[in-house]
Design an enzyme around this catalytic site. Structure first.
Site, mmCIF file in Angstrom:
data_model
loop_
_atom_site.group_PDB
_atom_site.id
_atom_site.type_symbol
_atom_site.label_atom_id
_atom_site.label_comp_id
_atom_site.label_asym_id
_atom_site.label_seq_id
_atom_site.Cartn_x
_atom_site.Cartn_y
_atom_site.Cartn_z
ATOM 1 N N CYS A 120 32.826 2.455 4.126
ATOM 2 C CA CYS A 120 31.854 2.159 5.179
ATOM 3 C C CYS A 120 30.442 2.191 4.602
ATOM 4 O O CYS A 120 30.235 2.550 3.440
ATOM 5 C CB CYS A 120 31.982 3.153 6.336
ATOM 6 S SG CYS A 120 31.509 4.840 5.890
ATOM 7 N N CYS B 267 29.249 5.403 3.042
ATOM 8 C CA CYS B 267 29.642 5.563 1.637
ATOM 9 C C CYS B 267 28.669 4.820 0.730
ATOM 10 O O CYS B 267 28.278 5.323 -0.332
ATOM 11 C CB CYS B 267 31.057 5.028 1.424
ATOM 12 S SG CYS B 267 32.332 5.853 2.398
ATOM 13 N N ASP C 84 -12.829 -0.349 7.500
ATOM 14 C CA ASP C 84 -13.970 -0.529 6.613
ATOM 15 C C ASP C 84 -14.422 -1.973 6.791
ATOM 16 O O ASP C 84 -13.593 -2.882 6.816
ATOM 17 C CB ASP C 84 -13.564 -0.262 5.167
ATOM 18 C CG ASP C 84 -14.694 -0.551 4.205
ATOM 19 O OD1 ASP C 84 -15.764 0.046 4.365
ATOM 20 O OD2 ASP C 84 -14.502 -1.394 3.309
ATOM 21 N N ASP D 97 -10.097 -2.470 1.806
ATOM 22 C CA ASP D 97 -9.766 -3.526 0.857
ATOM 23 C C ASP D 97 -9.313 -2.974 -0.479
ATOM 24 O O ASP D 97 -9.096 -3.723 -1.427
ATOM 25 C CB ASP D 97 -10.951 -4.476 0.659
ATOM 26 C CG ASP D 97 -12.183 -3.762 0.128
ATOM 27 O OD1 ASP D 97 -12.083 -2.563 -0.180
ATOM 28 O OD2 ASP D 97 -13.246 -4.404 0.031
ATOM 29 N N ASP E 13 -12.062 2.452 -1.225
ATOM 30 C CA ASP E 13 -11.552 3.146 -0.047
ATOM 31 C C ASP E 13 -10.386 4.083 -0.349
ATOM 32 O O ASP E 13 -9.740 4.575 0.576
ATOM 33 C CB ASP E 13 -11.104 2.119 1.003
ATOM 34 C CG ASP E 13 -12.232 1.197 1.411
ATOM 35 O OD1 ASP E 13 -13.375 1.678 1.488
ATOM 36 O OD2 ASP E 13 -11.980 0.003 1.636
#
Length: 755
Positions: free
Chosen positions: A3, A6, A427, A634, A638
């Site tokens: 399955c 697993c 920003d 950007d 930042d």
């Protein structure tokens, strides 16, 4: 493996081996492909096999040729044991329910022979899986299926060899094995759809390329044979094989599959090209600049894979419950059998009390038969897989959906955090604005006897050309000859500073500065004469830069960056979703307010003249008031704010992905996908909660019903397989998710206010 649970365990143990980059596990074929880095720290293929064995599975290494031949021997749609199980189950069902053969001796012995084939051939994987887990003192769903089907089978064998009196349950045993295996077969094929986006990305790059030789001839070669600085010819319709730059010709390139941009992008000399995109309408020649794992496509594939295979915090509870679930179910099953064996009156009383409300099933006459059948029912109906798949299935599909929209999700935790965001801080430069400022106007200030005899624009250009900041690039493009400056340094978030010596007789070098008015004013530069110019361009939303030599004002420059198309609509969508929207910038307050008015941000939520430390401080202040903050930047200056926020969103091009440490990366500059990303995250969280609720509700309801005799083992097998498909099917609905931008979404503590 039987399955998807697993599959998940195998993938996790292989990923834990040092040097493993990517693991692809195919449940339908049983094949696993491991992608390892060159620096594997001495770990060998045997280490991978040992890791799989330690998890309770068996593995062996195969070559590409063996793998291909093995796959070719498999039937196209069905495997042979499953076909056997289906045929036998249908035959036994027809004999019992249609032809009425269940009382005949020949049918009993035929059921024994055919049922044995199904039990030990079709059900072999369950026995092998249970035994491998038992050897390591573990248990799994295979344990429950093996025990439950064996109980029904051995019960029938015992009754048959005692004279065949009573109803035999070979059909029940065969149905249990066949239906569960059929459910896993369906599950394997359904789950493959959740990986469509990753496979689509991996199929983007072509296998061959047309290399231009040094003598000008062209040769078709495998992409793996290309090296850095090779020249590759791209004809109209060709897929671009590697990253590169245009060195000849012009054309339009379709980057939709890579970035989500619907419109073709015009490419000219020296423009960047990315692997997996398509040349559309003209012949061009490119110089190879990135191959293999260095390409943007490879990094995107790695990011999507990392998100698909990661875990969210919400999954930990389900994992803890799953770890003790199977032993607990075995205990409940044994208690059920004991209760029906030694206290049948009590169990029949409870059964009768509920039968009037629910339904009245037919119970076996013999007490010991009833006990064993209900034991088998409890073992079969319990489904730990649904709990294990509830979260990863939704995360995998959501990561694929986001990738198709040009959004890269770092991991499941990032997706989970995005679903709780109630505040978005932008920003300004490069996010709300295009990020390509233009020099609009400058003014020179003379009349100061102490003013150095320098050209103010040469000073500005000399400093600006040393920076990669978009505003400086706009100034650097002004056509004048720079000075020969030295000791230049960039003061992050403030400006540029350098020294200039014009001749050997100069007693002290000039200190040249270009930067924000606040910074220069703090150093002693007087801007009183520039107030009218500053007010005029601040009201127009311009960015103002001062030019100073020592402390003398030389001039002021106005630079303006246009708003991105649709920026105002994005802000409106976020506010209607219940988000507080803020903007932070190093610009003059009047300039910041002008931009805020254009996009629809309340002036109370605008923070101007912010230095580099102010951005993470603002995020921290908002968080201290109980808000969950996303910061959109950007990726240039930042990083601290992106790291400090609950959710960092970087607006970048594909070439910048390797430098990104954000939670979400937008592969295109269009911020319109930000509301989509937050909306998708919220829907994903809802799907995870729905899946977890279903998994817990199903087990809490089904196990008592099976214990009290309301569910037969055959019906339990159907329900167990159905529960897995419900979880996977619910997760797959995210493939068809579309943003509902007009509908407001209520978020706790999300009223617009001044933080």
């Amino acid at each position: 493996m039987t399955c998807q649970n697993c599959v998940r365990h195998v993938r996790e143990v292989l990923q834990a081996v040092p040097g493993v980059r990517r693991v692809e596990v195919d449940l339908s074929t049983g094949e696993t492909t491991v992608n390892r880095s060159m620096e594997s720290n001495g770990h060998t293929t045997q280490d991978l096999i040992d890791a799989v064995a330690a998890a309770g599975f068996t593995a062996r290494a195969v070559s590409a040729g063996v793998e291909a031949s093995t796959a070719s021997r498999r039937p196209a749609n069905w495997d042979q044991p499953l076909i056997l199980g289906v045929v036998v189950t249908l035959f036994l069902a027809a004999g019992e329910w249609i032809f009425g053969w269940h009382g005949m001796a020949w049918f009993a012995w035929t059921g024994f022979v055919l049922g044995s084939l199904v039990q030990f051939h079709t059900g072999r994987e369950f026995y092998v899986g249970a035994w491998n887990q038992l050897k390591r003192r573990r248990s799994s769903m295979d344990t429950l299926v093996a025990l439950g089907s064996t109980a029904a089978y051995l019960l029938s064998v015992a009754m048959l060899f005692r004279g065949g009196e009573g109803h035999l349950h070979f059909l029940d045993a065969a149905t249990i094995v066949t239906v569960i295996r059929l459910g896993h077969w369906i599950e394997a094929r359904v789950s493959r759809r959740s990986e469509d986006a990753l496979r689509s990305l991996m199929a983007l790059a072509p296998e061959t390329a047309l290399r231009q030789e040094k003598d000008g001839s062209e040769k078709r070669v495998p992409v793996s044979a290309l090296g850095l600085n090779d020249a590759v010819v791209l004809r109209p319709g060709d897929a671009i094989p590697t990253d590169g730059t245009v060195i000849e010709g012009e054309s339009a390139v379709d980057e939709a599959m890579l970035t989500g941009e619907s419109m073709p992008v015009d490419k000219r000399l020296h423009d960047r090209l990315y692997a997996g995109t398509h040349n559309l309408n003209a012949r061009i020649v490119m110089l190879v600049t990135g191959i293999g794992e260095q390409t943007a496509l490879a990094r995107i594939i790695e990011a999507v894979y990392r998100a698909q295979t990661s875990r969210a915090n919400i999954q930990r509870l389900a994992d803890r419950i799953s770890s003790i679930f199977v032993p607990l179910v075995i205990v409940v099953a044994l208690l059920t059998a004991a209760a029906w064996m030694f206290a049948p009156e009590t169990m029949l009383g409870a059964h009768a009390a509920l039968a009037g409300v629910l339904w009245q099933p037919r119970l076996p006459e013999a007490t010991w038969v009833t006990a064993l059948m209900h034991l088998a029912a409890v073992l079969i109906v319990a489904c730990p897989c649904a709990m294990g798949l509830a979260t990863p299935a939704a995360i995998m599909v959501s990561a694929n959906t986001a990738a198709r929209r040009g959004i890269l999700v770092r991991d499941g935790v990032a997706l989970e955090k995005a679903g709780y965001i109630d505040t978005v801080v932008f920003d300004k430069t490069g996010t709300l604005t295009v990020g390509e400022p233009r020099l609009m106007r400058f003014v020179t200030y003379l009349g100061d006897d102490a003013r150095p005899a320098l050209d103010e624009m040469r000073v500005a250009v000399s400093l600006a050309r040393m920076s990669s900041h978009p505003v400086c690039k706009a100034v650097a493009g002004y056509g004048c000859e720079p000075y020969a400056i030295r000791d230049c340094r960039e003061i992050r978030g403030r400006g540029m500073e350098a020294l200039l010596e014009l001749d050997a007789f100069q007693t002290e070098p000039y200190v040249l500065r270009l930067g924000s008015l606040k910074w220069l004013g703090g150093l002693g530069t007087d801007f009183s004469r520039a107030v009218p110019f500053i007010n005029e361009w601040a009201a127009k939303g311009g960015t103002l830069l001062g030019i100073a030599v020592n402390q003398h004002l030389m001039g002021v420059i106005a630079v303006r960056d246009g708003l991105k198309p649709g920026a105002a609509e994005v802000i409106d969508q976020l506010r209607r979703r219940g988000c507080l929207v803020c903007m932070i910038t190093g610009d003059h307050p009047a300039s910041a307010r002008a931009i805020a008015r254009e996009v629809g941000i309340d002036e109370a939520n605008v923070f101007a003249e912010a230095g580099p430390d102010a951005k993470p401080e603002l995020v921290a202040n908002l968080q201290s008031s109980g808000r969950r903050v996303a910061f959109v930047g950007d990726g240039i200056n930042d990083a601290p704010a992106l790291e400090r926020s609950d959710l960092g969103i970087a607006v970048q091009r594909a070439s910048d992905i390797s430098r990104n440490a954000s939670d979400l990366v937008l592969l295109r500059s269009d911020i319109g996908v930000i509301p989509e990303a937050l909306g998708l995250a919220r829907v994903t969280l809802r799907k995870i909660r729905q899946n977890l609720f279903w998994a817990f509700f199903y087990n809490v309801a089904a196990i008592p019903l099976a214990a009290l005799g309301f569910l037969s083992p055959m019906l339990c097998a159907v329900l167990m397989g159905f529960s897995d498909l419900v979880v996977l099917g619910n997760a797959l609905t995210l493939n068809w998710w579309r943003p509902q931008l007009g509908a407001p979404v209520k978020v706790n503590n999300a009223e617009s206010q001044d933080p």
